[in-house]
Design a protein around this motif. Structure first.
Motif, PDB file in Angstrom:
ATOM      1  N   SER A  22       0.795  -1.195  -0.030  1.00 39.17           N
ATOM      2  CA  SER A  22       0.127   0.047  -0.183  1.00 39.17           C
ATOM      3  C   SER A  22       0.845   1.162   0.129  1.00 39.17           C
ATOM      4  O   SER A  22       0.730   2.163  -0.748  1.00 39.17           O
ATOM      5  CB  SER A  22      -0.841  -0.031   1.294  1.00 39.17           C
ATOM      6  OG  SER A  22      -1.737   1.273   1.130  1.00 39.17           O
ATOM      7  N   ILE A  23       1.853   1.323   0.847  1.00 39.25           N
ATOM      8  CA  ILE A  23       2.713   2.496   0.940  1.00 39.25           C
ATOM      9  C   ILE A  23       3.471   2.758  -0.218  1.00 39.25           C
ATOM     10  O   ILE A  23       4.021   3.852  -0.559  1.00 39.25           O
ATOM     11  CB  ILE A  23       3.627   2.466   2.231  1.00 39.25           C
ATOM     12  CG1 ILE A  23       4.082   3.897   2.761  1.00 39.25           C
ATOM     13  CG2 ILE A  23       4.754   1.537   2.270  1.00 39.25           C
ATOM     14  CD1 ILE A  23       4.646   3.935   3.902  1.00 39.25           C
ATOM     15  N   THR A  26       1.137   3.846  -3.360  1.00 39.95           N
ATOM     16  CA  THR A  26       0.180   4.948  -3.300  1.00 39.95           C
ATOM     17  C   THR A  26       0.670   6.071  -4.237  1.00 39.95           C
ATOM     18  O   THR A  26      -0.086   6.910  -4.970  1.00 39.95           O
ATOM     19  CB  THR A  26      -0.194   5.508  -1.831  1.00 39.95           C
ATOM     20  OG1 THR A  26      -0.689   4.514  -1.129  1.00 39.95           O
ATOM     21  CG2 THR A  26      -0.763   6.649  -1.721  1.00 39.95           C
ATOM     22  N   VAL A  29      -0.457   5.122  -7.606  1.00 41.77           N
ATOM     23  CA  VAL A  29      -1.973   5.535  -7.866  1.00 41.77           C
ATOM     24  C   VAL A  29      -1.989   7.102  -7.999  1.00 41.77           C
ATOM     25  O   VAL A  29      -3.108   7.281  -8.511  1.00 41.77           O
ATOM     26  CB  VAL A  29      -2.628   4.807  -6.561  1.00 41.77           C
ATOM     27  CG1 VAL A  29      -4.179   5.386  -6.699  1.00 41.77           C
ATOM     28  CG2 VAL A  29      -2.530   3.454  -6.817  1.00 41.77           C
ATOM     29  N   LYS A  30      -1.268   7.844  -7.210  1.00 44.45           N
ATOM     30  CA  LYS A  30      -1.537   9.213  -7.172  1.00 44.45           C
ATOM     31  C   LYS A  30      -1.388   9.738  -8.393  1.00 44.45           C
ATOM     32  O   LYS A  30      -2.156  10.523  -8.994  1.00 44.45           O
ATOM     33  CB  LYS A  30      -0.726  10.005  -6.075  1.00 44.45           C
ATOM     34  CG  LYS A  30      -0.915  11.618  -5.980  1.00 44.45           C
ATOM     35  CD  LYS A  30       0.240  12.023  -5.058  1.00 44.45           C
ATOM     36  CE  LYS A  30       0.118  13.536  -5.225  1.00 44.45           C
ATOM     37  NZ  LYS A  30       1.040  14.141  -4.213  1.00 44.45           N
ATOM     38  N   GLY A  48      -7.275   7.103  -4.222  1.00 45.73           N
ATOM     39  CA  GLY A  48      -6.272   6.135  -3.393  1.00 45.73           C
ATOM     40  C   GLY A  48      -6.505   5.058  -2.940  1.00 45.73           C
ATOM     41  O   GLY A  48      -5.869   4.070  -2.405  1.00 45.73           O
ATOM     42  N   ALA A  51      -4.768   1.880  -3.970  1.00 47.17           N
ATOM     43  CA  ALA A  51      -3.582   1.313  -3.206  1.00 47.17           C
ATOM     44  C   ALA A  51      -3.986   0.289  -2.177  1.00 47.17           C
ATOM     45  O   ALA A  51      -3.157  -0.497  -1.749  1.00 47.17           O
ATOM     46  CB  ALA A  51      -2.694   2.603  -2.838  1.00 47.17           C
ATOM     47  N   ILE A  52      -4.945   0.706  -1.406  1.00 51.94           N
ATOM     48  CA  ILE A  52      -5.472   0.088  -0.269  1.00 51.94           C
ATOM     49  C   ILE A  52      -5.716  -1.350  -0.768  1.00 51.94           C
ATOM     50  O   ILE A  52      -5.449  -2.428   0.070  1.00 51.94           O
ATOM     51  CB  ILE A  52      -6.639   0.913   0.431  1.00 51.94           C
ATOM     52  CG1 ILE A  52      -6.028   2.215   1.164  1.00 51.94           C
ATOM     53  CG2 ILE A  52      -6.996  -0.142   1.637  1.00 51.94           C
ATOM     54  CD1 ILE A  52      -7.087   2.853   1.803  1.00 51.94           C
ATOM     55  N   PHE A 188      -1.290   3.425   3.714  1.00 50.06           N
ATOM     56  CA  PHE A 188      -2.244   4.623   3.062  1.00 50.06           C
ATOM     57  C   PHE A 188      -2.198   5.889   3.890  1.00 50.06           C
ATOM     58  O   PHE A 188      -2.030   7.016   3.100  1.00 50.06           O
ATOM     59  CB  PHE A 188      -3.570   4.393   2.592  1.00 50.06           C
ATOM     60  CG  PHE A 188      -4.298   5.269   1.972  1.00 50.06           C
ATOM     61  CD1 PHE A 188      -3.859   5.739   0.511  1.00 50.06           C
ATOM     62  CD2 PHE A 188      -5.386   5.999   2.610  1.00 50.06           C
ATOM     63  CE1 PHE A 188      -4.393   6.761  -0.149  1.00 50.06           C
ATOM     64  CE2 PHE A 188      -5.965   7.227   1.801  1.00 50.06           C
ATOM     65  CZ  PHE A 188      -5.515   7.417   0.473  1.00 50.06           C
ATOM     66  N   TYR A 191      -0.063   9.329   3.379  1.00 48.09           N
ATOM     67  CA  TYR A 191      -0.224  10.287   2.578  1.00 48.09           C
ATOM     68  C   TYR A 191      -1.760  10.907   2.687  1.00 48.09           C
ATOM     69  O   TYR A 191      -1.872  11.690   1.898  1.00 48.09           O
ATOM     70  CB  TYR A 191      -0.493   9.287   1.042  1.00 48.09           C
ATOM     71  CG  TYR A 191       0.801   8.600   0.793  1.00 48.09           C
ATOM     72  CD1 TYR A 191       1.620   9.333   0.122  1.00 48.09           C
ATOM     73  CD2 TYR A 191       1.191   7.267   0.999  1.00 48.09           C
ATOM     74  CE1 TYR A 191       3.093   8.566  -0.314  1.00 48.09           C
ATOM     75  CE2 TYR A 191       2.255   6.528   0.795  1.00 48.09           C
ATOM     76  CZ  TYR A 191       3.182   7.177   0.216  1.00 48.09           C
ATOM     77  OH  TYR A 191       4.484   6.533  -0.237  1.00 48.09           O
ATOM     78  N   ASN A 192      -2.289  10.312   3.657  1.00 50.19           N
ATOM     79  CA  ASN A 192      -3.844  10.840   3.954  1.00 50.19           C
ATOM     80  C   ASN A 192      -3.702  11.753   4.902  1.00 50.19           C
ATOM     81  O   ASN A 192      -4.839  12.425   5.515  1.00 50.19           O
ATOM     82  CB  ASN A 192      -4.712   9.821   3.909  1.00 50.19           C
ATOM     83  CG  ASN A 192      -6.248  10.297   3.818  1.00 50.19           C
ATOM     84  OD1 ASN A 192      -6.852   9.999   4.824  1.00 50.19           O
ATOM     85  ND2 ASN A 192      -6.625  10.820   2.688  1.00 50.19           N
ATOM     86  N   MET A 200      -8.676   8.937  -0.474  1.00 49.36           N
ATOM     87  CA  MET A 200      -8.984   7.377  -0.828  1.00 49.36           C
ATOM     88  C   MET A 200     -10.191   7.442  -2.013  1.00 49.36           C
ATOM     89  O   MET A 200     -10.351   6.409  -2.448  1.00 49.36           O
ATOM     90  CB  MET A 200      -9.127   6.497  -0.019  1.00 49.36           C
ATOM     91  CG  MET A 200     -10.051   6.719   1.196  1.00 49.36           C
ATOM     92  SD  MET A 200     -10.200   5.449   2.389  1.00 49.36           S
ATOM     93  CE  MET A 200     -11.778   6.100   3.360  1.00 49.36           C
TER      94      MET A 200
END
Length: 250
Positions: A22-23, A26, A29-30, A48, A51-52, A188, A191-192, A200
């Motif tokens: 996930s990390i 991300t 995905v961004k 997002g 990625a999760i 995640f 980044y959030n 997400m």
């Protein structure tokens, strides 16, 4: 009683693998979200949750026992994620998303993810549980498709709660699935955090609500007789409150 050391190691690995995937994914995905136009008004990329999902699915496939019920959950989650991605790009109508949520819920139910019994609310009765019969199917579908919009932090707390209960009642598969989801959510989070670099979006919120709902049902289906009080109160507290809020909102 807690599970043996081997299961604990698998749970820790499930969290770690989901976190790493996930990390690591991300940022990609961004960039994808920006490229396809899945951007919030600020503008901050959304989508997002993809990625999760990738962290969750990789870890689940690696460590969980893919039973018929789990297969139904994974198939439904794929449908939910595709819906979320499309919605983050072009904004689907509410009724369209609702129908697709019902479809995903039905798929899980057809694979055996059903609330067959519930705890008897009458504490003076000798009957500990009530068999639902045919009511089980519409009740389960209604619970699953009503869960959406869950935040990543709240979902992580829910995952940890279900994880602890699953470990206490020796349900390794439930523990491994929620461990994978928790690890993906934690990966995640950096980044959030405020100021968020990516949201997400519906891709994530729909996925988290769906997986938590189905796994909670799976847990109840497996060990309702062991924990007739702990699971509904702890493991389902956040999802059920979200469901009630959704009903009032509708």
């Amino acid at each position: 009683m807690f599970l043996n050391t081997a299961v604990w190691i698998k749970v820790m690995l499930a969290i770690l693998v989901a976190f790493v995937v996930s990390i690591a994914l991300t940022p990609f995905v961004k960039r994808l979200a920006v490229k396809v136009g899945a951007v919030h008004d600020h503008p901050i990329p959304r989508m997002g949750g993809l990625a999760i999902f990738l962290g969750f699915i990789v870890s689940t496939l690696l460590f969980a026992d893919i039973t018929q019920e789990v297969r139904g959950i994974l198939i439904g989650s794929i449908i939910i994620v595709i819906t979320g991605v499309i919605d983050d790009i072009v904004s689907l109508r509410a009724w369209t998303k609702f129908l697709i949520q019902i479809l995903a819920a039905v798929i899980a139910v057809l694979h055996g993810v059903v609330i067959n019994v519930v705890s008897n609310p009458n504490v003076f009765s000798n009957q500990e549980a009530i068999v639902l019969g045919w009511v089980a199917i519409p009740l389960t579908v209604n619970l699953i498709d009503g869960l959406d919009g869950l935040a990543v932090g709240v979902s992580t707390i829910s995952c940890v709660t279900i994880l602890v209960v699953a470990l206490l009642v020796s349900e390794p598969n439930v523990a491994l699935i929620v461990a994978a989801l928790a690890g993906a959510c934690i990966g995640f989070m950096p980044y959030n955090l405020n100021p968020a670099r990516i949201f997400m979006g519906d891709t994530g919120s729909l996925l988290l609500g769906y997986v938590l709902a189905t796994v909670s049902v799976l847990g109840l289906f497996k060990f309702y007789a062991i924990v007739t009080f702990v699971v509904p109160v702890l493991a389902l507290a956040v999802p059920l409150s979200d469901t009630l809020f959704a009903f009032c909102r509708r």
